[in-house]
Design an enzyme around this catalytic site. Sequence first.
Site, PDB file in Angstrom:
ATOM      1  N   ASP A  46      -3.881 -15.292  -2.719  1.00  0.00           N
ATOM      2  CA  ASP A  46      -4.023 -13.859  -2.487  1.00  0.00           C
ATOM      3  C   ASP A  46      -3.115 -13.504  -1.315  1.00  0.00           C
ATOM      4  O   ASP A  46      -3.351 -13.946  -0.185  1.00  0.00           O
ATOM      5  CB  ASP A  46      -5.481 -13.529  -2.161  1.00  0.00           C
ATOM      6  CG  ASP A  46      -5.729 -12.048  -1.961  1.00  0.00           C
ATOM      7  OD1 ASP A  46      -4.755 -11.279  -1.805  1.00  0.00           O
ATOM      8  OD2 ASP A  46      -6.908 -11.655  -1.946  1.00  0.00           O
ATOM      9  N   ILE A  47      -2.070 -12.714  -1.579  1.00  0.00           N
ATOM     10  CA  ILE A  47      -1.087 -12.452  -0.523  1.00  0.00           C
ATOM     11  C   ILE A  47      -1.641 -11.584   0.602  1.00  0.00           C
ATOM     12  O   ILE A  47      -1.003 -11.437   1.641  1.00  0.00           O
ATOM     13  CB  ILE A  47       0.211 -11.832  -1.081  1.00  0.00           C
ATOM     14  CG1 ILE A  47      -0.042 -10.429  -1.649  1.00  0.00           C
ATOM     15  CG2 ILE A  47       0.835 -12.735  -2.130  1.00  0.00           C
ATOM     16  CD1 ILE A  47       1.247  -9.674  -1.986  1.00  0.00           C
ATOM     17  N   TYR A 136       0.727   4.954  -5.505  1.00  0.00           N
ATOM     18  CA  TYR A 136       1.348   3.685  -5.894  1.00  0.00           C
ATOM     19  C   TYR A 136       2.796   3.627  -5.429  1.00  0.00           C
ATOM     20  O   TYR A 136       3.233   2.639  -4.815  1.00  0.00           O
ATOM     21  CB  TYR A 136       1.263   3.514  -7.415  1.00  0.00           C
ATOM     22  CG  TYR A 136       2.137   2.403  -7.950  1.00  0.00           C
ATOM     23  CD1 TYR A 136       1.815   1.065  -7.713  1.00  0.00           C
ATOM     24  CD2 TYR A 136       3.296   2.686  -8.686  1.00  0.00           C
ATOM     25  CE1 TYR A 136       2.626   0.048  -8.198  1.00  0.00           C
ATOM     26  CE2 TYR A 136       4.095   1.672  -9.174  1.00  0.00           C
ATOM     27  CZ  TYR A 136       3.758   0.354  -8.931  1.00  0.00           C
ATOM     28  OH  TYR A 136       4.562  -0.646  -9.393  1.00  0.00           O
TER      29      TYR A 136
END
Length: 303
Positions: A46-47, A136
């Site tokens: 998970d970055i 986004y």
Amino acid sequence: MAGACVSTGRDAARVLITGGGGQLASNLAQQLPADSTVALPRAELDITDAPAVERAFTELAPAVVINTAAYNHVDMAETEFDRAFDVNAQGSLTLARACAAANATLVHVSTDYVFGGQAAREPLSEGALPAPLSVYGVSKLAGEHLVRGTGVRHLIVRTCGLYGSRGSAVKGGNFVRTMLRLAREGRDLRVVNDQHCTPSYARDVAEGIIDLIQAGADGTFHVVNDGVCTWFEFAREIFAAAGLAPSLTPVTTAEYPTPAGRPPYSVLATDRMIAVRGRPLRDWRAAVRAYLAELGELSGADG
């Protein structure tokens, strides 16, 4: 970056791909040497988890990190903006810092959605002023700026309308698969005909990215299939190539409202990419047919 793909085994991978299992990550992993490439899905890396990123760098010692991990549910980002920025901005910064500390190169995948609000209606260069219309798009643009701001050696790749063999899990499939499914269900289809872009085959985009890496390119590049179409034209081409004839009606964006704004024009100029690799990616129509052939969906008459 020539020589980045060295046979070293998992304990010292030369290329680390984040977002493993996704459309683009899968195609990158298929085209890179298996013995020097590791693709990790979110469940394994998970970055947004800085300690996990640090452990991965310690274990794998990558020379090149290709970040395909992203929060890319465009409409949900309008309300889940914290999550969008955690992944697309802060997660990208975490990777950039880790790459800088390890003297690794970061290849960061971004999107045409950083554009859309500009007045220009001609292919957009890498230096065109961004004008995102959605949370986004803003979150992805923030990620770009944060990567650049670390001073890490980087390659930012903007692409558009990806479709590929793995679909898009967060969206329940890509546009091509969705159109095929709805057509076979006998649905009356209404598709916007005033949003211009270049949908791109993940296999071709992966090839373009690898060419840029091997050429030692850095900075920002647009990597998309050649040509221009609207989403309605894209759908029409899919059905023609698949030998389907559903009810298909062009509509305007105003007739098909969505929570997030979509770019009315996000055609990306690829001159910089062409200058490096010597040729564009194939025309979007040929790419659609190649993908349908991969799926076993290309009609006998077309194939």
